[in-house]
Design a protein around this motif. Sequence first.
Motif, PDB file in Angstrom:
ATOM      1  N   LEU A  20      22.066  -3.934 -11.123  1.00 24.24           N
ATOM      2  CA  LEU A  20      20.780  -3.280 -11.372  1.00 24.24           C
ATOM      3  C   LEU A  20      19.864  -4.175 -12.216  1.00 24.24           C
ATOM      4  O   LEU A  20      18.647  -4.185 -12.008  1.00 24.24           O
ATOM      5  N   ASN A  21      20.427  -4.940 -13.129  1.00 23.91           N
ATOM      6  CA  ASN A  21      19.619  -5.893 -13.897  1.00 23.91           C
ATOM      7  C   ASN A  21      19.048  -6.975 -12.980  1.00 23.91           C
ATOM      8  O   ASN A  21      17.908  -7.404 -13.148  1.00 23.91           O
ATOM      9  N   HIS A  22      19.844  -7.396 -12.010  1.00 18.72           N
ATOM     10  CA  HIS A  22      19.359  -8.357 -11.013  1.00 18.72           C
ATOM     11  C   HIS A  22      18.191  -7.741 -10.218  1.00 18.72           C
ATOM     12  O   HIS A  22      17.169  -8.391  -9.994  1.00 18.72           O
ATOM     13  N   LEU A  23      18.347  -6.494  -9.833  1.00 19.68           N
ATOM     14  CA  LEU A  23      17.274  -5.789  -9.128  1.00 19.68           C
ATOM     15  C   LEU A  23      16.053  -5.648 -10.025  1.00 19.68           C
ATOM     16  O   LEU A  23      14.917  -5.855  -9.572  1.00 19.68           O
ATOM     17  N   LEU A  24      16.257  -5.320 -11.279  1.00 17.18           N
ATOM     18  CA  LEU A  24      15.156  -5.185 -12.225  1.00 17.18           C
ATOM     19  C   LEU A  24      14.356  -6.475 -12.328  1.00 17.18           C
ATOM     20  O   LEU A  24      13.120  -6.454 -12.284  1.00 17.18           O
ATOM     21  N   ALA A  25      15.034  -7.600 -12.452  1.00 15.64           N
ATOM     22  CA  ALA A  25      14.352  -8.889 -12.532  1.00 15.64           C
ATOM     23  C   ALA A  25      13.502  -9.136 -11.286  1.00 15.64           C
ATOM     24  O   ALA A  25      12.348  -9.561 -11.379  1.00 15.64           O
ATOM     25  N   ASN A  26      14.067  -8.837 -10.133  1.00 18.06           N
ATOM     26  CA  ASN A  26      13.336  -9.043  -8.878  1.00 18.06           C
ATOM     27  C   ASN A  26      12.161  -8.092  -8.755  1.00 18.06           C
ATOM     28  O   ASN A  26      11.095  -8.467  -8.264  1.00 18.06           O
ATOM     29  N   ASP A  65      10.717   1.100 -14.333  1.00 21.65           N
ATOM     30  CA  ASP A  65      11.140   1.997 -15.413  1.00 21.65           C
ATOM     31  C   ASP A  65      12.394   2.781 -15.018  1.00 21.65           C
ATOM     32  O   ASP A  65      13.321   2.921 -15.820  1.00 21.65           O
ATOM     33  N   LEU A  66      12.436   3.254 -13.792  1.00 18.85           N
ATOM     34  CA  LEU A  66      13.612   3.992 -13.321  1.00 18.85           C
ATOM     35  C   LEU A  66      14.864   3.115 -13.334  1.00 18.85           C
ATOM     36  O   LEU A  66      15.944   3.562 -13.734  1.00 18.85           O
ATOM     37  N   ILE A  67      14.713   1.875 -12.906  1.00 20.13           N
ATOM     38  CA  ILE A  67      15.862   0.956 -12.874  1.00 20.13           C
ATOM     39  C   ILE A  67      16.340   0.686 -14.295  1.00 20.13           C
ATOM     40  O   ILE A  67      17.546   0.759 -14.585  1.00 20.13           O
ATOM     41  N   ALA A  68      15.406   0.386 -15.193  1.00 23.96           N
ATOM     42  CA  ALA A  68      15.778   0.096 -16.584  1.00 23.96           C
ATOM     43  C   ALA A  68      16.464   1.303 -17.227  1.00 23.96           C
ATOM     44  O   ALA A  68      17.474   1.149 -17.935  1.00 23.96           O
ATOM     45  N   GLU A  69      15.946   2.488 -16.976  1.00 19.84           N
ATOM     46  CA  GLU A  69      16.560   3.685 -17.541  1.00 19.84           C
ATOM     47  C   GLU A  69      17.941   3.948 -16.950  1.00 19.84           C
ATOM     48  O   GLU A  69      18.842   4.430 -17.644  1.00 19.84           O
ATOM     49  N   ARG A  70      18.131   3.604 -15.685  1.00 23.97           N
ATOM     50  CA  ARG A  70      19.459   3.776 -15.087  1.00 23.97           C
ATOM     51  C   ARG A  70      20.445   2.801 -15.723  1.00 23.97           C
ATOM     52  O   ARG A  70      21.602   3.148 -16.000  1.00 23.97           O
ATOM     53  N   LEU A  72      20.314   1.655 -18.743  1.00 21.80           N
ATOM     54  CA  LEU A  72      20.619   2.232 -20.063  1.00 21.80           C
ATOM     55  C   LEU A  72      21.575   3.416 -19.945  1.00 21.80           C
ATOM     56  O   LEU A  72      22.499   3.567 -20.758  1.00 21.80           O
ATOM     57  N   THR A  73      21.374   4.246 -18.942  1.00 21.09           N
ATOM     58  CA  THR A  73      22.256   5.390 -18.716  1.00 21.09           C
ATOM     59  C   THR A  73      23.695   4.927 -18.487  1.00 21.09           C
ATOM     60  O   THR A  73      24.641   5.582 -18.902  1.00 21.09           O
ATOM     61  N   LEU A  74      23.833   3.773 -17.841  1.00 23.93           N
ATOM     62  CA  LEU A  74      25.160   3.223 -17.569  1.00 23.93           C
ATOM     63  C   LEU A  74      25.726   2.471 -18.777  1.00 23.93           C
ATOM     64  O   LEU A  74      26.822   1.923 -18.717  1.00 23.93           O
ATOM     65  N   GLY A  75      24.954   2.427 -19.877  1.00 24.10           N
ATOM     66  CA  GLY A  75      25.469   1.860 -21.116  1.00 24.10           C
ATOM     67  C   GLY A  75      25.229   0.379 -21.322  1.00 24.10           C
ATOM     68  O   GLY A  75      25.895  -0.249 -22.151  1.00 24.10           O
ATOM     69  N   VAL A  76      24.280  -0.190 -20.595  1.00 19.29           N
ATOM     70  CA  VAL A  76      23.997  -1.626 -20.684  1.00 19.29           C
ATOM     71  C   VAL A  76      22.524  -1.810 -21.036  1.00 19.29           C
ATOM     72  O   VAL A  76      21.694  -0.954 -20.740  1.00 19.29           O
ATOM     73  N   THR A  77      22.199  -2.931 -21.648  1.00 15.09           N
ATOM     74  CA  THR A  77      20.825  -3.250 -22.014  1.00 15.09           C
ATOM     75  C   THR A  77      20.102  -3.873 -20.819  1.00 15.09           C
ATOM     76  O   THR A  77      20.606  -4.843 -20.239  1.00 15.09           O
ATOM     77  N   PRO A  78      18.935  -3.365 -20.447  1.00  8.83           N
ATOM     78  CA  PRO A  78      18.182  -3.965 -19.344  1.00  8.83           C
ATOM     79  C   PRO A  78      17.578  -5.315 -19.748  1.00  8.83           C
ATOM     80  O   PRO A  78      17.221  -5.515 -20.914  1.00  8.83           O
ATOM     81  N   THR A 133      23.007   6.314  -9.234  1.00  3.68           N
ATOM     82  CA  THR A 133      22.532   5.024  -8.715  1.00  3.68           C
ATOM     83  C   THR A 133      22.405   5.090  -7.203  1.00  3.68           C
ATOM     84  O   THR A 133      21.434   4.584  -6.629  1.00  3.68           O
ATOM     85  N   ASN A 134      23.381   5.721  -6.556  1.00  2.00           N
ATOM     86  CA  ASN A 134      23.374   5.843  -5.103  1.00  2.00           C
ATOM     87  C   ASN A 134      22.105   6.535  -4.608  1.00  2.00           C
ATOM     88  O   ASN A 134      21.428   6.061  -3.692  1.00  2.00           O
ATOM     89  N   SER A 135      21.762   7.641  -5.227  1.00  3.59           N
ATOM     90  CA  SER A 135      20.577   8.405  -4.850  1.00  3.59           C
ATOM     91  C   SER A 135      19.302   7.594  -5.053  1.00  3.59           C
ATOM     92  O   SER A 135      18.406   7.578  -4.200  1.00  3.59           O
ATOM     93  N   MET A 136      19.226   6.910  -6.187  1.00  4.29           N
ATOM     94  CA  MET A 136      18.046   6.096  -6.473  1.00  4.29           C
ATOM     95  C   MET A 136      17.885   4.990  -5.428  1.00  4.29           C
ATOM     96  O   MET A 136      16.789   4.773  -4.903  1.00  4.29           O
ATOM     97  N   MET A 137      18.978   4.299  -5.102  1.00  2.03           N
ATOM     98  CA  MET A 137      18.892   3.218  -4.114  1.00  2.03           C
ATOM     99  C   MET A 137      18.509   3.760  -2.746  1.00  2.03           C
ATOM    100  O   MET A 137      17.703   3.171  -2.032  1.00  2.03           O
TER     101      MET A 137
END
Length: 159
Positions: A20-26, A65-70, A72-78, A133-137
């Motif tokens: 998701l961080n890779h997706l966020l960067a893109n 914003d949705l990706i970054a919040e997801r 964070l929800t998964l416990g990692v820093t965006p 994550t599945n639903s968002m994707m």
Amino acid sequence: MTLNSLGLNSKKTKDLAGDLNHLLANFQIYYQNLRGIHWNIRGKRFFDLHVKFEELYTDANTKVDLIAERILTLGVTPLHTFEAYIENTKVPVGKNISQDDKAVRLIVESLTELLKIERLILDKSDEANDEGTNSMMSDFITEQEKTVWMMKAWLNEAV
């Protein structure tokens, strides 16, 4: 197997957050490309495209914003620096694009890359039972496929 407080496999969750961080960067590069073509578009189609590009960058900003919040929800820093975005991107960087065809092609190329990443995440999130994550994707993919179709139609090209 260790479960986190969401009831998900901790290792799989951490791996998904990395994807998701890779997706966020893109997405951040895609967003900035959209801002650039919105500002710089010229020609007879200016009024239509200027509005369309604003619609697309507003949507991309929401998705960032949705990706970054997801993440964070998964416990990692965006990721949150341009340096990190550039290091992790596959989306082409558009520079000084003012022609309508080139701008629309940049959108198609960018979405094509985003869709590849999202499909990989969708597969992994399904395997991890990560419905959030599945639903968002799934939602992102559905919307972006339609946008690609519309942009290709504008270019008078087949999908």
